[in-house]
Design an enzyme around this catalytic site. Structure first.
Site, PDB file in Angstrom:
ATOM      1  N   GLN A 175      52.179  38.352  40.853  1.00 14.94           N
ATOM      2  CA  GLN A 175      52.276  37.790  39.504  1.00 14.94           C
ATOM      3  C   GLN A 175      53.429  36.789  39.432  1.00 14.94           C
ATOM      4  O   GLN A 175      54.509  37.043  39.945  1.00 14.94           O
ATOM      5  CB  GLN A 175      52.510  38.927  38.497  1.00 14.94           C
ATOM      6  CG  GLN A 175      51.346  39.886  38.396  1.00 14.94           C
ATOM      7  CD  GLN A 175      50.223  39.346  37.548  1.00 14.94           C
ATOM      8  OE1 GLN A 175      50.344  38.284  36.946  1.00 14.94           O
ATOM      9  NE2 GLN A 175      49.117  40.054  37.519  1.00 14.94           N
ATOM     10  N   GLU A 205      38.114  46.348  43.747  1.00 15.22           N
ATOM     11  CA  GLU A 205      38.540  44.943  43.836  1.00 15.22           C
ATOM     12  C   GLU A 205      37.639  44.234  44.855  1.00 15.22           C
ATOM     13  O   GLU A 205      37.304  44.803  45.890  1.00 15.22           O
ATOM     14  CB  GLU A 205      40.021  44.917  44.274  1.00 15.22           C
ATOM     15  CG  GLU A 205      40.550  43.642  44.841  1.00 15.22           C
ATOM     16  CD  GLU A 205      40.513  42.453  43.880  1.00 15.22           C
ATOM     17  OE1 GLU A 205      40.889  42.587  42.705  1.00 15.22           O
ATOM     18  OE2 GLU A 205      40.089  41.379  44.340  1.00 15.22           O
ATOM     19  N   ASP A 208      40.811  44.557  34.067  1.00 16.17           N
ATOM     20  CA  ASP A 208      41.659  43.362  34.116  1.00 16.17           C
ATOM     21  C   ASP A 208      40.904  42.260  34.860  1.00 16.17           C
ATOM     22  O   ASP A 208      41.272  41.862  35.969  1.00 16.17           O
ATOM     23  CB  ASP A 208      42.983  43.700  34.817  1.00 16.17           C
ATOM     24  CG  ASP A 208      43.971  42.534  34.767  1.00 16.17           C
ATOM     25  OD1 ASP A 208      43.684  41.523  34.086  1.00 16.17           O
ATOM     26  OD2 ASP A 208      45.026  42.625  35.415  1.00 16.17           O
ATOM     27  N   CYS A 210      43.050  37.559  30.373  1.00 16.56           N
ATOM     28  CA  CYS A 210      43.771  36.279  30.367  1.00 16.56           C
ATOM     29  C   CYS A 210      42.955  35.220  29.639  1.00 16.56           C
ATOM     30  O   CYS A 210      43.274  34.038  29.706  1.00 16.56           O
ATOM     31  CB  CYS A 210      44.091  35.839  31.786  1.00 16.56           C
ATOM     32  SG  CYS A 210      42.653  35.766  32.840  1.00 16.56           S
TER      33      CYS A 210
HETATM   34  C1  LIG Z   1      43.235  38.977  36.633  1.00 21.31           C
HETATM   35  S1  LIG Z   1      43.218  39.560  38.290  1.00 21.31           S
HETATM   36  C2  LIG Z   1      43.870  41.171  38.033  1.00 21.31           C
HETATM   37  C3  LIG Z   1      44.535  41.753  39.216  1.00 21.31           C
HETATM   38  C4  LIG Z   1      45.429  42.960  38.986  1.00 21.31           C
HETATM   39  N1  LIG Z   1      44.958  43.872  37.990  1.00 21.31           N
HETATM   40  C5  LIG Z   1      46.843  42.506  38.689  1.00 21.31           C
HETATM   41  O1  LIG Z   1      47.339  42.759  37.608  1.00 21.31           O
HETATM   42  O2  LIG Z   1      47.455  41.908  39.568  1.00 21.31           O
HETATM   43  C6  LIG Z   1      41.498  39.825  38.527  1.00 21.31           C
HETATM   44  C7  LIG Z   1      41.123  40.408  39.866  1.00 21.31           C
HETATM   45  O3  LIG Z   1      39.711  40.647  39.880  1.00 21.31           O
HETATM   46  C8  LIG Z   1      39.209  40.380  41.175  1.00 21.31           C
HETATM   47  N2  LIG Z   1      37.747  40.206  40.995  1.00 21.31           N
HETATM   48  C9  LIG Z   1      37.068  39.098  40.616  1.00 21.31           C
HETATM   49  N3  LIG Z   1      35.772  39.384  40.467  1.00 21.31           N
HETATM   50  C10 LIG Z   1      35.603  40.707  40.744  1.00 21.31           C
HETATM   51  C11 LIG Z   1      34.489  41.593  40.747  1.00 21.31           C
HETATM   52  N4  LIG Z   1      33.281  41.168  40.439  1.00 21.31           N
HETATM   53  N5  LIG Z   1      34.704  42.880  41.058  1.00 21.31           N
HETATM   54  C12 LIG Z   1      35.943  43.321  41.381  1.00 21.31           C
HETATM   55  N6  LIG Z   1      37.044  42.532  41.416  1.00 21.31           N
HETATM   56  C13 LIG Z   1      36.877  41.234  41.092  1.00 21.31           C
HETATM   57  C14 LIG Z   1      40.004  39.194  41.624  1.00 21.31           C
HETATM   58  O4  LIG Z   1      40.008  39.084  43.027  1.00 21.31           O
HETATM   59  C15 LIG Z   1      41.398  39.514  41.057  1.00 21.31           C
HETATM   60  O5  LIG Z   1      42.152  40.254  41.988  1.00 21.31           O
END
Ligand SMILES: C[S@@+](CC[C@H](N)C(=O)[O-])C[C@H]1O[C@@H](n2cnc3c(N)ncnc32)[C@H](O)[C@@H]1O
Length: 455
Positions: free
Chosen positions: A282, A332, A380, A407
């Site tokens: 982050q 993830e 998230d 976000c």
């Molecule tokens: C906004 S980030 C949140 C990451 C974590 N919760 C954090 O606070 O650091 C969204 C995450 O979702 C993952 N992602 C995107 N599409 C996804 C899916 N269909 N299933 C699971 N994870 C996914 C991305 O790789 C990313 O790591």
């Protein structure tokens, strides 16, 4: 609509777009105006006309917004990445709160109180990772940012959004380039060696410097390492990254370790993270702690809870709440993030968090089908929000509590609508300002099951 390219139109800026451009209206048609702030009365030169909106640039400011602020440093030099910087910080936070409320109402039909945005006491020097392009002007090295839609680099002496040590690192890199006449990359021709300098800085102001080059040979690279160590406090590590591609991505795949530790250690609250040059972490460490603190508070973890953390990234939220609950299961879709998450769990001696690789919309229903059920859920997702299949699977499971971190308020509103229509109540909505001076808003919201209305 009687509006044409080249027209000059006067009006007041009444809102921002999600990119941070000003919005004015002319005979009901929205005009998106670059570099204009709410409250400005501007004469706008129209540069594009579409069916439902037009775009423009400021020709002149007829009357500046009363909420414009002055700084001791040149805000023009910060480039387009922080479009709201000239607007008072207090007003930025008010606008972000309004935006969340409006999106929830307009897109989700959800009429709910939105808490005041939690902002930063000092909304500067918060970015712990910068990727800065290099160029030359009149034969001398410059670092800065690319002018919009151009290959020209606008030099920047100081970047008030990154730690001061990063400014010093860039000064040292520039003097090394000048002293040894290192060639810099030209985006137009694709020629030249040195492209970017990546700088990651931890809580203790220790830095990892990453030199991005088109190929592995660079003359006098160890002289640079010496200069960095001598002139800049806290150089923990230096890498070279090879990026031969003309893509918009800063970093290529290959990293060469040149000096110091292989990983930078950083902290969010009591949690420790080992950061490789290619790890996601982050950007605003201070605010992320606030955000996760809220998520943890809303989860109200209890000792027998089983929690899914969907879209778990490198496991940060899971690790934040793991101590309160029985078991956390992260899902993830990026393999390396899953590996990082499992390593982070071991590093922090967290034994009740596990991370699985897969798409949340596929793996979550599968695991539930296999009997791995849960009573609470954390979401998230990325900007596009949750997949509808996933929302349906959650509705079927009927967890008592859902904590949704978002976000993007518009996809949050779309997803909450589905959950509310299926028997959930929105308990709290808390925006947190993770990126001051940009139009980004991060929101954590709580949904609880309304047992009377479940069907
Ligand atoms: C906004 S980030 C949140 C990451 C974590 N919760 C954090 O606070 O650091 C969204 C995450 O979702 C993952 N992602 C995107 N599409 C996804 C899916 N269909 N299933 C699971 N994870 C996914 C991305 O790789 C990313 O790591």
């Amino acid at each position: 609509m009687n509006i044409n390219i080249g027209d000059l139109i006067e009006g007041e800026i009444i809102d921002f777009t999600h990119e941070g451009n000003g919005v004015m209206k002319h005979e009901g048609l929205p005009i998106f105006v670059e570099e204009a702030l709410i409250g400005d009365v501007v004469r706008t030169k129209i540069i594009g006309v579409k069916k439902s909106f037009a775009t423009g640039v400021v020709d002149s400011i007829v009357k500046p917004s009363p909420d414009r602020v002055e700084y001791r440093f040149d805000i023009e030099a910060l480039g387009g990445g922080v479009p709201l910087i000239g607007y008072s910080y207090e007003k930025q936070l008010e606008w972000k709160r309004r935006k969340v409320r409006q999106d929830l109402l307009r897109i989700g039909g959800i009429d709910v109180k939105v808490n005041p945005v939690i902002g930063m006491g000092y909304p500067f020097r918060y970015r712990n990772h910068s990727q800065v392009p290099l160029g030359k002007v009149e034969g001398r090295a410059v670092t800065g940012y690319y002018l919009r839609k151009s290959s020209e680099i606008v030099p920047m002496e100081e970047d008030h959004l990154q730690p001061e040590v990063a400014d010093q690192i860039l000064r040292t890199v520039r003097s090394w380039v000048d002293r040894y006449d290192i060639s810099v990359y030209d985006r137009n021709s694709g020629e030249g060696i040195l492209r970017h300098v990546g700088i990651r800085t931890n809580e203790n102001n220790e830095s990892m410097v990453i030199l991005v080059t088109t190929f592995s040979q660079i003359p006098n690279k160890f002289q640079l390492v010496h200069m960095l160590v001598r002139e800049c406090p806290g150089i923990a590590s230096v890498y070279q990254n090879i990026n031969p591609m003309s893509s918009r991505f800063t970093y290529g795949r290959e990293y060469i370790h040149l000096f110091g530790k292989e990983k930078l250690t950083d902290y969010i609250g009591d949690l420790q993270f080992e950061i490789s040059p290619d790890s996601f972490f982050q950007i605003n460490r201070q605010q992320v702690k606030v955000l996760y603190g809220k998520a943890r508070e809303y989860l109200e973890g209890e000792k027998d809870d089983i929690v899914y953390d969907l879209y778990s990234g490198i496991g940060t939220i899971s690790l934040f709440v793991a101590g309160d609950v029985n078991r956390v299961i992260g899902i993830e879709s990026v393999k390396s993030a899953v590996k990082n998450a499992n390593e982070n769990a071991s590093l922090n001696n967290v034994a009740n968090a596990e991370f699985h690789y897969g798409k949340a919309e596929d793996l979550f229903p599968q695991m539930i089908g296999n009997g791995v059920r849960a009573n609470k859920i954390i979401l998230d997702p990325p900007r596009k929000g949750c997949d509808k299949e996933l929302i349906n699977a959650i509705i079927e499971l009927k967890p008592e509590r859902i904590v949704y971190v978002s976000c993007n308020p518009s996809t949050l509103a779309r997803d909450l609508k589905l959950l509310v229509e299926s028997g959930y109540m929105v308990g709290e909505v808390q925006p947190v300002d993770m990126f001051p001076h940009t139009a980004h808003v991060e929101v954590v919201s709580l949904l609880v099951i309304n047992k009377d209305h479940l069907y």
